[in-house]
Design a protein around this motif. Structure first.
Motif, PDB file in Angstrom:
ATOM      1  N   ASN B 659      55.811 -33.466  -3.948  1.00  0.00           N
ATOM      2  CA  ASN B 659      56.199 -33.353  -5.358  1.00  0.00           C
ATOM      3  C   ASN B 659      57.309 -32.313  -5.512  1.00  0.00           C
ATOM      4  N   LYS B 771      60.903 -34.017  -6.082  1.00  0.00           N
ATOM      5  CA  LYS B 771      61.007 -34.154  -7.538  1.00  0.00           C
ATOM      6  C   LYS B 771      61.795 -33.010  -8.182  1.00  0.00           C
ATOM      7  N   LYS B 778      65.749 -32.297 -16.283  1.00  0.00           N
ATOM      8  CA  LYS B 778      65.090 -32.238 -17.585  1.00  0.00           C
ATOM      9  C   LYS B 778      65.302 -30.871 -18.235  1.00  0.00           C
ATOM     10  N   ASP B 836      56.748 -24.746 -17.019  1.00  0.00           N
ATOM     11  CA  ASP B 836      56.398 -25.583 -18.179  1.00  0.00           C
ATOM     12  C   ASP B 836      56.874 -27.001 -17.978  1.00  0.00           C
ATOM     13  N   LYS B 839      55.222 -29.072 -15.068  1.00  0.00           N
ATOM     14  CA  LYS B 839      53.850 -29.596 -15.139  1.00  0.00           C
ATOM     15  C   LYS B 839      53.820 -31.099 -14.968  1.00  0.00           C
ATOM     16  N   ALA B 840      54.783 -31.729 -15.604  1.00  0.00           N
ATOM     17  CA  ALA B 840      54.835 -33.191 -15.582  1.00  0.00           C
ATOM     18  C   ALA B 840      55.118 -33.710 -14.175  1.00  0.00           C
ATOM     19  N   PHE B 841      55.611 -32.832 -13.306  1.00  0.00           N
ATOM     20  CA  PHE B 841      55.960 -33.259 -11.931  1.00  0.00           C
ATOM     21  C   PHE B 841      54.990 -32.677 -10.899  1.00  0.00           C
ATOM     22  N   ASN B 842      53.861 -32.207 -11.412  1.00  0.00           N
ATOM     23  CA  ASN B 842      52.856 -31.584 -10.539  1.00  0.00           C
ATOM     24  C   ASN B 842      53.398 -30.369  -9.781  1.00  0.00           C
TER      25      ASN B 842
END
Lengths: 90, 999, 418
Positions: B659, B771, B778, B836, B839-842
């Motif tokens: 990840n 990732k 982002k 922050d 988080k969405a990408f582990n």
């Protein structure tokens, strides 16, 4: 504790400085052919005199300038210090 | 019999209105304010204080100050317990607890005294001659036995609860010692405007003026001292220090002084240091340290109650204490007669023995006038009294003073002896002064000085008050005038003192016929005249040999009362004059100094500074386990719940591979490099080419020492034409900066380049893993982070939340990775923002262990490989070495040994069972079954659990590594008793072609 | 020669020790010797002893400028060990350890060889790994070494800092159980006494002022007590090597630096091993007299002064309290300094020279004392056979040209950097 006169800042105690060894050792010119013996003389061999020794000090906790000093290795008396582009009073 | 031994008159410095209780060996006594532990004990009639080192002989007081060799006690209890404290230097304070040392079960009855009964078997150096057979007994039996007897007091076992401070002082004139010459020179120098420090070891200024009956101007000596001190106190340019001993005189007029700040205080405040160490850089040092009285050697001259005449006098005059009521005074000079007069003032008539045939000195006459019978040409042969002196065997000496003509025994309760005076030349000698022998006083005095040091008064061999004052005022003025040029002369007052006749050159009494009692020279170390004789008999003729063979002068008192007597004795035997015998070297410290005071505040957690990244608190809050990286604290791993280190590290590393992970790399060294010659400079510093690095690009570089060994590595990027940003390893950051400065300032001053450390200015955050691009895209929607927009080794400047950020596309993990740099103040903010969004990408933080795992798998070398003994070829950095240009250390690389076939080079190792982790520090051998010495091929430098292959992997440096790939060898660790069959593989275990970092 | 033993001690006790003979004589220099050893320190005395004992060469003079044993053999911190990583060092020092084990009996002089163990403390996993590398290397070379855990160390030295506030907690350590100490003066005196008894002339107060070299061959030396002929000269003057080498036109890879040591006042036995601190410059052992013998690092600038300055003492003791916080209330009794022959790779030089008959023994850095027996042994061999022994074959001067340097610390040719 030695008292060393930085040519830029004035007299300071030894704990502001770090030592840099024999100042008469001249690095061979970059890119120039040099014999192994001459090179090794530069890297490893030293005059190591008892008495007057021309040496480098670095005002590492001060102005961070390297400079030359003439010091007696038997008595630790410092005769003179000067900037790198100056000559020591002999 | 509490305080039964006090003087009649209260003319000293004792405050009888303030009683002070203390205990000694469990019994409670009292003394008064102004007492030392010594005077308080003596006033209670106690002379037996401890036992000597070798023979465990009962011992009391010899002196009254720093010269004391015998009266050592263990002070306080628990973590404040302190061994080997001389009672003469301890000021009495309420509740003080002291006990005798080096005795068991008690000081009165000490089993160790059997050594004394057998002392004829234990002459100097006896241990060199025996305990050799059988061989195994030394370690098992003899040495443990000897070690049991070692030492005097007992060391505490807990850390010291007290606090010590350091202070740095500068002055024009430092005056050491506040006797007449010291006070005179301080006054003269101060009145002439110089900045003066006056240091006095004792609790009171005045030195001999406190004990001697003299007149200065129209005042008594003591009044003049008080008056002078008051004058000095009123001057703003003077610092007066009591309880302060200058113990060391070092180069360039640096002296070191220890001040006892709170030991004498009943309830010091919490923040008052116990002691303070002063480094004083003095323009000139005036050594006015006075002199110390010499003892006389005679049979059993060490019993409690036998002490120096001057000490007895000081106990009476300053401490209002009687050392005895039935005294014998034994002298070879006039000064001891002043002690006799003090006794007479207390209605005590001493027996006086004088080795001389006669004397007409003023004090001698005075004593005679008082009707005291003086036995001239007499001496002491022996003494009796086990725990305290009871009687002395005295007698008349023959013409040559080599035998007694008659002997008789007389009772006494103390013997006050005087063998004349030794100038305290320690500081002058430490300063490099070559001493000379003054035959007039039979002692060494300062001669040719090497530093700015001047001895005055008794320390200079000037034993009269007249001389002392004259020298003091003169030297004080002369030296101060060098600084002030004020020419303000303070006149020397007239003084009156008794006239003394010359001493006799006799310090060792003959033995009584047919007897061989020990005649001690060095009391603490139990060195007797017979030991010196033995040393010389055995050929130890140099004074240094005598000292080492007999241990003369090597005890805690450093021979203050014994060195000169030892010398004198050697010169007598060798029939040489004393200066031919020479003297041993005076070394600092003058008196033993508390180690805690030398160290100061750098104790415990403050031993060295702790460096923390601006993100440190976050790591702490998130359960990081820290590891020291030099002075830095870095997160090692972040365990979750019940995870152990291995689990956590594997999880963190695997998450980077699958990840994205985040790692605090703030600790890396960072150096800003600017100037038109910066590219040329880097080209010389690094082994690879730098001239053509485009702006906006980073490059990996390796730098060598001149001897060809790899010194450091890191990435450096070009921010603009003449501006570079260098990174170094955490460990070498400071050394690299000095290295660069050295070449710029010393070797190539023609290069126009400036370098500056920016390690503290930047906070660095690595974002690594497949990732990472998505995540950062982002977070930074306005910049193009595509492979084309920001290719590998590219960099881009941007802003976020109004903060400047620089994003480098560099990778230590071998994955697609970035490093975000922001100003240190915003490091934590940046970190939190990445977390922050991540988080969405582990995203998970990873520590130095996972970082190591990732780099080891990739075969990236680090500190364990770059250990200062590796040339680039050893560690697979061949490709980094330019053949075209010259650089620092290049010429060394052609050395025969560095290019030879059997040179050890880097490889990878995988255990054949794919399970057993190879411990770092293991060695690689071909055959693990041979007996030692086992031929070694090399060693394992780094090991990890490969998260990519799920098996152990190690980096090793082995002989002819390149040609060993594919071979099976053994990794052995005899320390752990293991041998692991391994296969040699490439050190680039994962992604050998480096596709991921470029993806 | 009188034999020393408990019996001779008792016998002499009854004659008030009047009958002890001199430990060594004080002869006038002869006109010529087979071998002259310059330097009456440990190495010089040992060399003369082994020349006589192993090679039957007894017409030997030791020329000493001052008094024998006055150089570094009388100024060191008495530590013996062979815990080296590289084979050249390990084999050499281990050979020495074997000589130490029987030295008291061999010399009939108690040198108080005390194999109480030396512990190198480690304060990080990385340091443990480096120690494991060295320890494994030692074991493979047949030298004793064990790894210690934090708990094992706590058992041995419970008063070391195992607290929460410790700046660099102890992780573990490497121990050589056979490491230890010996009584330094006794080593010099023991060798001197035996060498003297075999015919070696120990000549003190004899300073060498020049060399007579002819056609590349040594023919004699000039001294403050006249000229003396010889065909072989061994230089054993670590600390002053350059001063003599200058007279022979030899420039060496050596710098002189001062190393200080200090002792505390004697206290009852407490520390039973030699301990080195891994997170700073400090090591310590407790002598049989009870003093804590402590040392650390060079003063840091070229020096021929046998004395040092205060900052290094403070630095070393600061390291000391970081390991042993209970030492704070002990007192420092005495400090002193010795001049180190710092070679550029930290390893010694024992070799022949460009002059026939001149042999060089120097570059001992901080580690000369423990090498006394092995150095004397191989140097005697080198002089007697005019050929280096296998044990000192790597300690040649040529290595500074070939690159076969032996750098245990990896700091490079800057001896002042610890």
């Amino acid at each position: 504790m030695l008292e060393i006169k930085c040519p830029y800042c004035g007299k300071r105690s030894q704990n502001e400085f770090s030592y840099g060894g024999d100042a008469t050792v001249k690095r061979p010119t970059l890119g120039e052919e040099i014999s192994t013996e001459d090179w090794d003389n530069f890297v490893y061999f030293r005059d190591n005199p008892r008495g007057k020794h021309t040496e480098l000090w670095h005002h590492v906790s001060g102005c961070r300038q390297w400079f030359k000093a003439s010091r007696d290795t038997a008595t630790h008396e410092i005769f003179d210090t000067c900037k790198m582009n100056e000559a020591l009073n002999e | 019999m509490s305080n039964a031994y006090r003087t009649k008159n209260s003319t000293g410095l004792i405050n009888k209105n303030k009683k002070i209780n203390f205990t000694f060996n469990g019994h409670t006594y009292h003394g008064y304010e102004g007492d030392t532990l010594a005077s308080a004990l003596i006033s209670n009639g106690i002379h037996l204080i401890g036992r000597s080192f070798k023979y465990h002989r009962p011992r009391g007081f010899l002196g009254v100050g720093v010269e004391e060799p015998n009266a050592m006690v263990q002070l306080h209890e628990g973590n404040k317990s302190e061994p080997n404290i001389i009672a003469t230097e301890v000021e009495l304070v309420e509740g003080l607890k002291a006990k005798s040392q080096n005795c068991w079960p008690s000081v009165q009855f000490d089993i160790g005294e059997v050594n004394n009964l057998l002392n004829r078997f234990f002459p100097a150096g006896f241990y060199y001659k025996t305990f050799m057979w059988p061989k195994s007994f030394w370690m098992k039996i003899y040495e443990p036995f000897i070690r049991k007897a070692a030492g005097m007091g007992v060391a505490p076992l807990q850390p010291d609860p007290d606090r010590y401070e350091h202070n740095y002082e500068h002055c024009d004139v430092l005056v050491v010692g506040s006797g007449p010459s010291g006070l005179a020179s301080a006054l003269a120098a101060a009145k002439n405007g110089a900045r003066v420090i006056l240091a006095e070891d004792k609790a009171n200024f005045g030195g001999s003026l406190l004990t001697d009956e003299v007149t200065i101007g129209n005042m008594s000596g003591k009044e003049w001292a008080n008056d002078t001190v008051a004058q000095l106190k009123s001057l703003p340019n003077v610092i007066l220090k009591k309880r302060s001993q200058v113990f060391g005189y070092y180069d360039h007029n640096m002296t070191v002084m220890i001040e006892r700040v709170s030991d004498h205080q009943e309830n010091p405040s919490k923040y008052t240091p116990r002691q303070r160490l002063h480094y004083i850089r003095a323009g000139e040092v005036i050594v006015s340290t006075g002199s110390i009285e010499r003892p006389i050697s005679f049979g059993n001259n060490d019993r409690p109650g036998i002490l120096l005449a001057s000490a007895a006098k000081e106990y009476m005059t300053v401490y209002e204490t009687l050392v005895g009521k039935k005294p014998i005074i034994f002298t070879n000079n006039d000064t001891a007669y002043s002690t006799a007069l003090e006794f007479l003032k207390n209605d005590i008539t001493p027996v006086i023995l004088d080795t001389r045939n006669n004397s007409n000195g003023e004090l001698v006459k005075e004593v005679k006038q008082k009707g005291v019978n003086i036995r001239f040409n007499s001496g002491i042969a022996d003494t009796k009294g086990h725990l305290k002196i009871k009687s002395a065997v005295i007698g008349e000496l023959d013409k040559d003073k080599e035998n007694f003509t008659s002997l008789e025994s007389i009772d006494c309760d103390c013997i006050c002896m005087s063998g004349g005076w030794t100038p305290t030349v320690h500081l002058s000698s430490q300063a490099g002064n070559k001493l000379k022998f003054n035959e007039e006083i039979d002692a060494f005095v300062p001669d040719k000085k090497r530093q700015r040091e001047s001895a005055v008064g008794a320390a200079n061999g000037s034993f009269t008050l007249n001389q002392s004052l004259a020298e003091g005022f003169q030297v004080g003025f002369d030296l101060s005038n060098k600084f002030t040029d004020n020419n303000i002369v303070t006149n020397t007052p007239n003084s009156k003192e008794p006239k003394y006749e010359k001493h006799e050159r006799l310090w060792c009494m003959p033995l009584p016929q047919g007897k061989t009692p020990k005649r001690f020279i060095d009391f603490q170390n139990d060195v007797a005249v017979s030991d010196v004789e033995l040393a010389i008999r055995e050929g130890f003729r140099s004074i240094e040999h005598v000292k080492r063979y007999t241990t003369l002068g090597m005890a805690g008192d450093q021979g203050k009362t014994s060195n000169l007597n030892g010398l004198q004795y050697v010169s007598n035997i060798e029939k040489k004059i004393v200066p031919e015998v020479g003297h041993t070297t005076f070394r600092p410290p003058y008196t033993p100094v508390t180690i805690g005071a030398i160290v100061g505040r750098e104790v415990g957690n403050h031993y060295l500074p702790t460096r923390k990244s601006p993100i440190h608190n976050w790591h702490e809050e998130n359960n990081a386990v820290f590891v020291a990286a030099g002075l830095w604290q870095r997160p090692r791993y972040y365990p979750k719940e019940s995870e152990n280190m291995n689990d956590a590290v594997n999880r963190e590393a695997a998450n980077v591979r699958s990840n994205v992970g985040i790692c605090d790399v703030t600790t890396l060294g960072k150096i800003d490099i600017k100037g038109p010659d910066a590219p040329e400079f880097l080209n010389r510093v690094y082994t690879n080419a730098w001239l053509k690095l485009p702006v906006g690009k980073a490059r990996y570089g390796v730098m060598l020492r001149e001897d060809g060994m790899v010194f450091d590595d890191g990435t450096t990027s070009r921010l603009s034409e003449n501006h570079f940003h260098m990174t170094t390893t955490t460990a070498q950051a400071a050394n690299v900066l000095s290295h660069l400065e050295y070449y710029l300032q010393v070797v190539w001053p023609e290069l126009d380049v400036n370098v500056l450390s920016t390690t503290e200015q930047w906070s660095g955050i690595a974002v690594a893993g497949p990732k990472s691009r998505e995540l950062l895209s982002k977070l930074f929607p306005n910049i193009d982070l595509s492979n084309e927009g920001l290719p590998f080794m590219g960099l881009v400047d941007t802003n976020i939340d109004g903060i400047f950020a620089r994003i480098y596309r560099i990778s230590f993990s071998g994955e697609l990775a970035y490093e975000v740099n922001v100003e240190s103040n915003f490091g934590l903010h940046m970190w939190k923002r990445i977390m922050d969004v991540g988080k969405a990408f582990n995203i998970e933080p990873y520590g130095t262990e996972a970082l190591s795992t990732l780099r080891i798998e990739m075969g990236h070398v680090a500190g364990a490989e770059l250990d200062g003994r590796a040339v680039p070829f050893d560690v697979g950095l061949n490709g980094m070495v330019s053949k075209k240009k010259d650089f620092i250390g290049k010429r060394s690389l052609s050395k025969e040994a560095f290019t030879s076939e059997d040179r050890q080079t880097i490889v990878g190792l995988v255990p054949l069972d794919k399970r057993t982790k190879i411990p770092e520090g293991s060695h690689i051998v071909e055959n693990d079954k041979v007996a030692s010495p086992v031929p070694k091929l090399g060693h394992v430098s780094s090991s990890c659990w490969s998260v990519e292959y799920n098996n152990p992997f190690s980096i090793a440096i082995i002989k002819d590594g390149k040609n060993k790939i594919g071979k099976n060898l053994f990794a052995v660790s005899p320390l752990k008793d293991i041998s692991i069959p391994v296969e040699v593989v490439s050190s680039h275990y994962v992604d050998p072609d480096g596709e991921r970092v470029r993806s | 020669m009188q034999k020393y033993s408990v019996f001779s001690l008792v016998k002499n006790a009854f004659t008030n020790h009047q009958d002890w003979e001199v430990a060594w004589k004080d002869p006038e220099p002869k006109k010529e010797y087979d071998v002259i050893i310059i330097g009456g320190g440990g190495h010089g005395l040992a060399t003369a002893y082994y020349l006589a004992k192993e090679h039957g060469i007894t017409n030997v003079a030791i020329l000493e400028k001052g008094w024998i044993g006055g150089g570094n053999v009388g100024r060191n911190t008495t530590i013996l060990r062979s815990n080296y990583m590289f084979d050249s060092n390990a084999n050499f020092y281990e050979f020495g350890m074997k000589l130490w084990e029987t030295l008291s009996q061999e010399l009939n002089y108690n040198v108080m060889y005390s194999p109480r163990g030396i512990i190198n403390l480690a304060h990080s996993d990385a340091q443990m790994n480096a120690y494991a590398r060295r320890g494994n290397s030692m074991r493979l070379n047949g030298i004793d070494a064990i790894l210690l855990s934090r708990d094992e160390i706590k058992q041995m030295i419970p008063f070391a800092d195992f607290s929460e506030t410790c700046r660099f907690p102890i992780h573990g350590g490497l121990m050589q159980p056979r490491g230890g100490t010996a009584r330094h003066d006794a080593v010099a005196w023991g060798y001197a006494r035996q060498a003297d008894s075999m015919g070696v002339d120990i000549i003190q107060n004899c300073e060498v002022t020049g060399f007579d070299v002819n056609n590349g061959k040594i023919e004699g030396v000039q001294t403050s007590r006249g000229s003396i002929k010889t065909k072989k000269v061994g230089l054993c003057v670590a600390g002053s090597t350059t001063l003599l080498a200058d007279m022979l036109n030899m420039r060496l890879p050596i710098e002189a630096h001062v190393l200080q040591a200090c002792v505390s006042e004697p206290v009852k036995p407490l520390l039973h091993q030699v301990v080195t601190f891994g997170a700073g410059h400090f090591y310590c052992s407790q002598s049989d007299k009870g003093e804590m013998v402590m040392g650390g690092d060079l003063d840091g600038y070229n020096s021929y002064a046998q004395r040092g300055n205060m900052p290094m003492i403070q630095h070393v003791l600061t390291g000391g309290l970081a390991v042993f916080p209970n030492f704070s209330r002990l007192k420092m009794l005495r400090t002193w300094g010795g001049i180190m022959d710092m070679s550029m790779d930290g390893s010694p030089i024992i070799d022949k020279t460009h002059i026939d008959g001149v042999y060089l023994n120097c570059g001992w850095c901080y580690g000369g004392f423990k090498a006394t027996p092995s150095s004397g042994w191989v140097f005697a061999h080198t002089i007697a056979q005019d050929k280096v022994h296998e044990l000192n074959s790597d300690f040649n001067l040529e290595r500074f040209h070939t690159g076969k340097i032996i750098d245990e610390k990896g700091v490079g040719p800057k001896p002042w950097i610890g």
